[in-house]
Design a protein around this motif. Sequence first.
Motif, PDB file in Angstrom:
ATOM      1  N   LEU A  65       0.742  -1.189  -0.102  1.00  0.00           N
ATOM      2  CA  LEU A  65      -0.055  -0.016   0.179  1.00  0.00           C
ATOM      3  C   LEU A  65       0.892   1.470   0.191  1.00  0.00           C
ATOM      4  CD1 LEU A  65      -2.685  -1.227   2.844  1.00  0.00           C
ATOM      5  CD2 LEU A  65      -2.827  -0.903   0.211  1.00  0.00           C
ATOM      6  N   THR A  66       2.082   1.126   0.267  1.00  0.00           N
ATOM      7  CA  THR A  66       3.116   2.335   0.173  1.00  0.00           C
ATOM      8  C   THR A  66       3.558   2.578  -1.186  1.00  0.00           C
ATOM      9  OG1 THR A  66       4.851   0.883   0.915  1.00  0.00           O
ATOM     10  CG2 THR A  66       3.536   1.850   2.538  1.00  0.00           C
ATOM     11  N   ARG A  67       3.054   2.006  -2.271  1.00  0.00           N
ATOM     12  CA  ARG A  67       3.690   1.938  -3.468  1.00  0.00           C
ATOM     13  C   ARG A  67       2.535   2.356  -4.302  1.00  0.00           C
ATOM     14  NH1 ARG A  67       8.669   0.415  -4.308  1.00  0.00           N
ATOM     15  NH2 ARG A  67       8.369  -0.065  -6.237  1.00  0.00           N
ATOM     16  N   ASP A  68       2.570   3.082  -5.559  1.00  0.00           N
ATOM     17  CA  ASP A  68       1.672   3.290  -6.584  1.00  0.00           C
ATOM     18  C   ASP A  68       1.560   2.052  -7.452  1.00  0.00           C
ATOM     19  OD1 ASP A  68       1.253   5.979  -6.164  1.00  0.00           O
ATOM     20  OD2 ASP A  68       2.567   6.642  -7.491  1.00  0.00           O
ATOM     21  N   ALA A  69       0.368   2.145  -7.974  1.00  0.00           N
ATOM     22  CA  ALA A  69      -0.090   0.998  -9.053  1.00  0.00           C
ATOM     23  C   ALA A  69      -0.096  -0.505  -8.352  1.00  0.00           C
ATOM     24  CB  ALA A  69       0.865   1.038 -10.109  1.00  0.00           C
ATOM     25  N   ASP A  70      -0.633  -0.519  -7.145  1.00  0.00           N
ATOM     26  CA  ASP A  70      -0.892  -1.773  -6.427  1.00  0.00           C
ATOM     27  C   ASP A  70       0.546  -2.212  -5.994  1.00  0.00           C
ATOM     28  OD1 ASP A  70      -3.493  -1.590  -6.159  1.00  0.00           O
ATOM     29  OD2 ASP A  70      -3.856  -2.493  -8.141  1.00  0.00           O
ATOM     30  N   GLY A  71       1.535  -1.610  -5.860  1.00  0.00           N
ATOM     31  CA  GLY A  71       2.771  -2.303  -5.487  1.00  0.00           C
ATOM     32  C   GLY A  71       3.713  -2.323  -6.750  1.00  0.00           C
ATOM     33  N   ALA A  72       3.400  -2.149  -7.890  1.00  0.00           N
ATOM     34  CA  ALA A  72       4.386  -2.189  -9.100  1.00  0.00           C
ATOM     35  C   ALA A  72       4.913  -0.846  -9.220  1.00  0.00           C
ATOM     36  CB  ALA A  72       3.784  -2.792 -10.134  1.00  0.00           C
ATOM     37  N   GLY A  73       4.357   0.323  -8.623  1.00  0.00           N
ATOM     38  CA  GLY A  73       4.914   1.249  -9.378  1.00  0.00           C
ATOM     39  C   GLY A  73       5.782   2.190  -8.164  1.00  0.00           C
ATOM     40  N   GLU A  74       6.207   3.474  -8.266  1.00  0.00           N
ATOM     41  CA  GLU A  74       7.101   4.257  -7.613  1.00  0.00           C
ATOM     42  C   GLU A  74       6.659   4.192  -5.973  1.00  0.00           C
ATOM     43  OE1 GLU A  74       9.966   5.805  -8.472  1.00  0.00           O
ATOM     44  OE2 GLU A  74       9.761   4.535 -10.216  1.00  0.00           O
ATOM     45  N   ALA A  75       7.710   4.421  -5.048  1.00  0.00           N
ATOM     46  CA  ALA A  75       7.326   4.542  -3.544  1.00  0.00           C
ATOM     47  C   ALA A  75       6.431   5.714  -3.329  1.00  0.00           C
ATOM     48  CB  ALA A  75       8.434   4.397  -2.830  1.00  0.00           C
ATOM     49  N   LEU A  76       5.505   5.999  -2.450  1.00  0.00           N
ATOM     50  CA  LEU A  76       4.770   6.872  -2.254  1.00  0.00           C
ATOM     51  C   LEU A  76       5.708   7.632  -0.937  1.00  0.00           C
ATOM     52  CD1 LEU A  76       1.346   5.560  -1.802  1.00  0.00           C
ATOM     53  CD2 LEU A  76       2.048   6.938  -3.601  1.00  0.00           C
ATOM     54  N   TRP A  77       5.548   9.108  -0.802  1.00  0.00           N
ATOM     55  CA  TRP A  77       6.271   9.607   0.258  1.00  0.00           C
ATOM     56  C   TRP A  77       6.079   8.884   1.780  1.00  0.00           C
ATOM     57  CZ3 TRP A  77       4.359  12.033   4.578  1.00  0.00           C
ATOM     58  CH2 TRP A  77       2.922  12.119   4.669  1.00  0.00           C
ATOM     59  N   THR A  78       5.029   8.442   2.052  1.00  0.00           N
ATOM     60  CA  THR A  78       4.765   7.917   3.303  1.00  0.00           C
ATOM     61  C   THR A  78       5.524   6.352   3.347  1.00  0.00           C
ATOM     62  OG1 THR A  78       2.786   6.490   2.343  1.00  0.00           O
ATOM     63  CG2 THR A  78       2.286   8.685   3.843  1.00  0.00           C
ATOM     64  N   GLY A  79       5.621   5.728   2.311  1.00  0.00           N
ATOM     65  CA  GLY A  79       6.474   4.434   2.326  1.00  0.00           C
ATOM     66  C   GLY A  79       8.042   4.991   2.343  1.00  0.00           C
ATOM     67  N   ARG A  80       8.425   6.051   1.864  1.00  0.00           N
ATOM     68  CA  ARG A  80       9.929   6.374   1.748  1.00  0.00           C
ATOM     69  C   ARG A  80      10.036   6.945   3.228  1.00  0.00           C
ATOM     70  NH1 ARG A  80       8.993   8.630  -3.204  1.00  0.00           N
ATOM     71  NH2 ARG A  80       8.548  10.462  -2.365  1.00  0.00           N
ATOM     72  N   MET A  81       9.089   7.656   3.773  1.00  0.00           N
ATOM     73  CA  MET A  81       9.372   8.095   5.118  1.00  0.00           C
ATOM     74  C   MET A  81       9.520   6.651   6.479  1.00  0.00           C
ATOM     75  SD  MET A  81       9.677  11.287   5.090  1.00  0.00           S
ATOM     76  CE  MET A  81       9.610  11.694   6.976  1.00  0.00           C
ATOM     77  N   LEU A  82       8.418   6.004   5.969  1.00  0.00           N
ATOM     78  CA  LEU A  82       8.483   4.721   7.009  1.00  0.00           C
ATOM     79  C   LEU A  82       9.811   3.911   6.758  1.00  0.00           C
ATOM     80  CD1 LEU A  82       5.113   3.151   6.423  1.00  0.00           C
ATOM     81  CD2 LEU A  82       5.992   3.891   8.657  1.00  0.00           C
ATOM     82  N   ASN A  83      10.249   3.724   5.394  1.00  0.00           N
ATOM     83  CA  ASN A  83      11.716   3.070   5.203  1.00  0.00           C
ATOM     84  C   ASN A  83      12.688   3.909   6.017  1.00  0.00           C
ATOM     85  OD1 ASN A  83      13.781   1.965   3.973  1.00  0.00           O
ATOM     86  ND2 ASN A  83      12.335   1.087   2.337  1.00  0.00           N
ATOM     87  N   ALA A  84      12.757   5.137   5.914  1.00  0.00           N
ATOM     88  CA  ALA A  84      13.846   5.773   6.498  1.00  0.00           C
ATOM     89  C   ALA A  84      13.848   5.683   8.094  1.00  0.00           C
ATOM     90  CB  ALA A  84      13.788   7.421   6.123  1.00  0.00           C
ATOM     91  N   ALA A  85      12.725   5.815   8.621  1.00  0.00           N
ATOM     92  CA  ALA A  85      12.580   5.537   9.987  1.00  0.00           C
ATOM     93  C   ALA A  85      13.049   4.066  10.440  1.00  0.00           C
ATOM     94  CB  ALA A  85      11.111   5.920  10.533  1.00  0.00           C
ATOM     95  N   ALA A  86      12.596   3.194   9.656  1.00  0.00           N
ATOM     96  CA  ALA A  86      12.959   1.664   9.830  1.00  0.00           C
ATOM     97  C   ALA A  86      14.462   1.563   9.935  1.00  0.00           C
ATOM     98  CB  ALA A  86      12.211   1.043   8.961  1.00  0.00           C
ATOM     99  N   ARG A  87      15.121   1.962   9.129  1.00  0.00           N
ATOM    100  CA  ARG A  87      16.419   1.967   8.712  1.00  0.00           C
ATOM    101  C   ARG A  87      17.129   2.560  10.148  1.00  0.00           C
ATOM    102  NH1 ARG A  87      18.444   3.480   2.849  1.00  0.00           N
ATOM    103  NH2 ARG A  87      16.884   2.318   1.656  1.00  0.00           N
ATOM    104  N   VAL A  88      16.761   3.610  10.491  1.00  0.00           N
ATOM    105  CA  VAL A  88      17.338   4.114  11.864  1.00  0.00           C
ATOM    106  C   VAL A  88      17.124   3.247  13.012  1.00  0.00           C
ATOM    107  CG1 VAL A  88      17.100   5.992  13.641  1.00  0.00           C
ATOM    108  CG2 VAL A  88      17.153   6.583  10.983  1.00  0.00           C
ATOM    109  N   LEU A  89      15.965   2.781  13.034  1.00  0.00           N
ATOM    110  CA  LEU A  89      15.497   1.837  14.096  1.00  0.00           C
ATOM    111  C   LEU A  89      16.278   0.601  14.018  1.00  0.00           C
ATOM    112  CD1 LEU A  89      13.569   1.504  16.579  1.00  0.00           C
ATOM    113  CD2 LEU A  89      11.985   0.157  14.828  1.00  0.00           C
ATOM    114  N   PHE A  90      16.451   0.009  12.912  1.00  0.00           N
ATOM    115  CA  PHE A  90      17.223  -1.205  12.465  1.00  0.00           C
ATOM    116  C   PHE A  90      18.494  -0.903  13.101  1.00  0.00           C
ATOM    117  CE2 PHE A  90      20.012  -3.566   9.846  1.00  0.00           C
ATOM    118  CZ  PHE A  90      19.306  -4.905  10.055  1.00  0.00           C
ATOM    119  N   GLY A  91      19.218   0.235  12.743  1.00  0.00           N
ATOM    120  CA  GLY A  91      20.530   0.527  13.063  1.00  0.00           C
ATOM    121  C   GLY A  91      20.947   0.681  14.469  1.00  0.00           C
TER     122      GLY A  91
END
Length: 145
Positions: free
Chosen positions: A97-123
Motif C-alpha cells: 500500500l506504500t507504493r503506486d499501482a498496487d505495489g508495482a509503481g514508485e514508492a509513495l512519500w509515506t513509504g519512503r518516510m517509513l523506510n527511512a525511520a525503519a533504517r534508523v530503528l534497525f541500526g
Amino acid sequence: MPLGEPRDLPLPAAAGVGLLMIGAGLVGMTAGDLPGIAAQLAAPRWLMGVLGGTLVGCGWQAARSRFPGPAPRRAPPWIELVWFGLGGLALAWLSQLTRDADGAGEALWTGRMLNAAARVLFGIGVGIVVGWAAYEGSESRRRQS
C-alpha cells in the motif's frame, strides 16, 4: 562459562529491546523501496517480513521472561515465533500500500518516510545487540582468566 553452555539467566532486557528494534526495522524496511543489501540480493519483501516478525517475537519472549512472579500459561515458544513470523509476513504484504499501482509503481512519500525511520530503528537495534555481545564476550574472557 564455555561458549557451548546454556545461560542460567534470561537474555538481558537491553538485548531483548535490541532484537525488537531490529525486527521492527526489518518489517518497516519493506515499505517503499527496498534498502541497499536487500535490493542488491533481490530479497523478497515477504522474507524480510518473516525474519523481522520472528526477531520481534524473540525480543518479546526475552522481555516477557523478565517479568516477576510465575509465568502465565502460554503456547510453546516456537509456536509464538511462528505467529510473530506470520504477523511480519502480513505487514510486509500490507507494505504494498506504500507504493503506486498496487505495489508495482514508485514508492509513495509515506513509504519512503517509513523506510527511512525503519533504517534508523534497525541500526540502533543492531548497535545494541552488537554492544551486548561484545560486553558478554569481554566478561567471559575476564572470568576465564
